[in-house]
Design an enzyme around this catalytic site. Structure first.
Site, short mmCIF file in Angstrom:
data_model
loop_
_atom_site.label_atom_id
_atom_site.label_comp_id
_atom_site.label_asym_id
_atom_site.label_seq_id
_atom_site.Cartn_x
_atom_site.Cartn_y
_atom_site.Cartn_z
N THR A 1 8.02 11.42 -5.08
CA THR A 1 7.89 12.07 -6.43
C THR A 1 7.11 13.35 -5.98
O THR A 1 7.09 14.30 -6.63
CB THR A 1 7.28 11.37 -7.39
OG1 THR A 1 6.02 10.65 -6.94
CG2 THR A 1 8.20 10.49 -7.95
N ARG B 1 -4.39 3.63 -12.25
CA ARG B 1 -5.70 4.09 -13.10
C ARG B 1 -5.88 3.71 -14.61
O ARG B 1 -6.95 3.53 -14.98
CB ARG B 1 -5.53 5.82 -13.23
CG ARG B 1 -6.00 6.36 -11.82
CD ARG B 1 -5.43 7.83 -11.81
NE ARG B 1 -3.98 8.02 -11.51
CZ ARG B 1 -3.36 9.13 -11.30
NH1 ARG B 1 -3.88 10.16 -11.26
NH2 ARG B 1 -2.18 9.19 -11.12
N ASP C 1 10.59 4.96 10.76
CA ASP C 1 10.30 5.22 12.44
C ASP C 1 11.66 4.98 12.87
O ASP C 1 12.77 4.72 12.31
CB ASP C 1 9.19 4.23 13.03
CG ASP C 1 8.54 5.10 14.24
OD1 ASP C 1 9.44 5.37 15.15
OD2 ASP C 1 7.44 5.10 14.50
N LYS D 1 -0.95 -4.05 -5.39
CA LYS D 1 -0.49 -3.41 -4.62
C LYS D 1 -1.53 -2.57 -3.67
O LYS D 1 -2.37 -1.85 -4.19
CB LYS D 1 0.39 -2.10 -5.11
CG LYS D 1 1.13 -1.07 -4.12
CD LYS D 1 1.94 -0.27 -4.73
CE LYS D 1 1.30 1.06 -4.98
NZ LYS D 1 0.92 1.95 -4.19
N LYS E 1 5.37 2.42 3.53
CA LYS E 1 6.36 2.93 3.52
C LYS E 1 6.89 3.65 4.99
O LYS E 1 6.40 4.44 5.56
CB LYS E 1 6.01 4.48 2.93
CG LYS E 1 5.88 4.28 1.32
CD LYS E 1 5.53 5.64 0.52
CE LYS E 1 5.30 5.60 -0.76
NZ LYS E 1 3.98 4.95 -1.38
N ASP F 1 2.18 -1.49 0.50
CA ASP F 1 3.01 -0.06 0.21
C ASP F 1 2.71 0.67 1.63
O ASP F 1 2.05 1.75 1.58
CB ASP F 1 2.42 0.55 -1.00
CG ASP F 1 3.45 1.64 -1.27
OD1 ASP F 1 4.42 1.74 -0.75
OD2 ASP F 1 3.03 2.54 -2.09
O1 C5P Z 1 -2.99 5.42 -11.12
P1 C5P Z 1 -1.32 5.29 -11.22
O2 C5P Z 1 -0.67 4.36 -12.29
O3 C5P Z 1 -0.25 6.82 -11.37
O4 C5P Z 1 -0.76 4.73 -9.75
C1 C5P Z 1 0.88 4.82 -9.51
C2 C5P Z 1 0.68 4.02 -8.02
O5 C5P Z 1 2.14 4.19 -7.82
C3 C5P Z 1 -0.14 4.84 -6.94
O6 C5P Z 1 -0.40 3.94 -6.08
C4 C5P Z 1 1.06 5.88 -6.40
O7 C5P Z 1 0.79 6.14 -5.24
C5 C5P Z 1 2.13 5.04 -6.61
N1 C5P Z 1 3.51 5.89 -6.38
C6 C5P Z 1 3.82 6.63 -7.56
N2 C5P Z 1 5.13 7.43 -7.48
C7 C5P Z 1 6.02 7.11 -6.53
C8 C5P Z 1 5.78 6.01 -5.58
C9 C5P Z 1 4.36 5.34 -5.69
O8 C5P Z 1 3.08 6.94 -8.46
N3 C5P Z 1 7.11 7.75 -6.48
#
Ligand code: C5P
Length: 237
Positions: free
Chosen positions: A126, A217, A72, A40, A69, A67
């Site tokens: 979120t 992460r 518009d 992603k 998002k 991604d």
């Molecule tokens: O590092 P981690 O596993 O928390 O990353 C989750 C990924 O999913 C990040 O790129 C974050 O921006 C994305 N994301 C999220 N919650 C959402 C939409 C996208 O954590 N509701």
């Protein structure tokens, strides 16, 4: 009805490549190994490095979830989708709160320009809670707003959503297999939650109906990213 094992087998892993440095990001993708199929790419890297960065990751043999998002007026979103259709991407996000007409135009642009592209609708970010929604004049709870936007996405012909794994089962219950569900907020057991509050393990998310899980992460901060990728894939069955 599919058993949870069958569902798990179909659930795929997406690496969230939220790394600022391009060279490090490319290195991380290489270190994650051949078992990793999906990557992603988010707004930060796309606005910094542009389409060539997408092509570079795709050239490593990865499928790309872009991604962006998009949100518009319908015409602009449709034209943006036509533009990115030239890129080697397999998934793209738009905001469902852009409304039914915007989503309909988006679906048409996707079908006209890149029929294999999976459009995904983002419902409520979120980062927003009930107070934040009230601040923009939405007097529903976040849960109610997710359900309302999911129904709107369904009416507009959308076929994919990004949602919390905690929402996946209710979306599947309401809409069956209408939507491919992509769920972030995943933590393999024994890893640090970080800032994610409503987390789930890969297997549980798959059992709830997630078709794809997004993990950042826990993979890119690991000393051996390929080992974490392999462990998650094993957890998914
Ligand atoms: O590092 P981690 O596993 O928390 O990353 C989750 C990924 O999913 C990040 O790129 C974050 O921006 C994305 N994301 C999220 N919650 C959402 C939409 C996208 O954590 N509701």
């Amino acid at each position: 009805m599919a058993t949870s094992l069958e569902i798990s087998k179909n659930c795929q892993l997406i690496l969230a490549l939220d790394i600022e440095d391009r060279t490090q990001a490319i290195e991380l993708v290489k270190q994650s190994g051949g078992e990793l199929e999906w990557v992603k790419i988010g707004l930060q890297m796309f606005t910094h490095y542009g389409p060539d960065y997408v092509r570079e990751i795709a050239d490593l043999g990865k499928r790309i979830f872009l991604d962006l998002k998009l949100h518009d007026i319908p015409n602009t979103v449709a034209k943006a989708i036509a533009s990115v259709s030239n890129l080697p991407i397999d998934m793209l996000t738009i905001h469902t709160c852009g409304g039914r007409e915007m989503m309909e135009w988006a679906v048409k642009a996707q079908q006209d320009n890149k029929p294999d592209l999976q459009l995904l609708g983002v419902t409520v970010l979120t980062s927003m809670d009930d107070d934040a929604l009230a601040g923009i004049g939405v007097n529903r709870s976040t849960a109610e707003q997710v359900i309302a936007l999911t129904a709107l996405a369904n009416e507009a012909g959308m076929s994919g959503l990004v949602c919390s794994p905690h929402e996946a089962a209710s979306v599947k219950a309401a809409h069956g297999d209408q939507f491919q569900l992509v769920t972030p907020g995943i933590r393999p057991t024994a890893t640090n939650a970080g800032d994610q509050k409503r987390i789930m393990t890969p297997q549980l998310a798959a059992d709830q109906g997630a078709d794809y899980i997004v993990v950042g992460r826990p993979i890119y901060q690991a000393s051996n990213p390929a080992a974490v990728v392999a462990a998650i894939r094993s957890d998914l069955g």
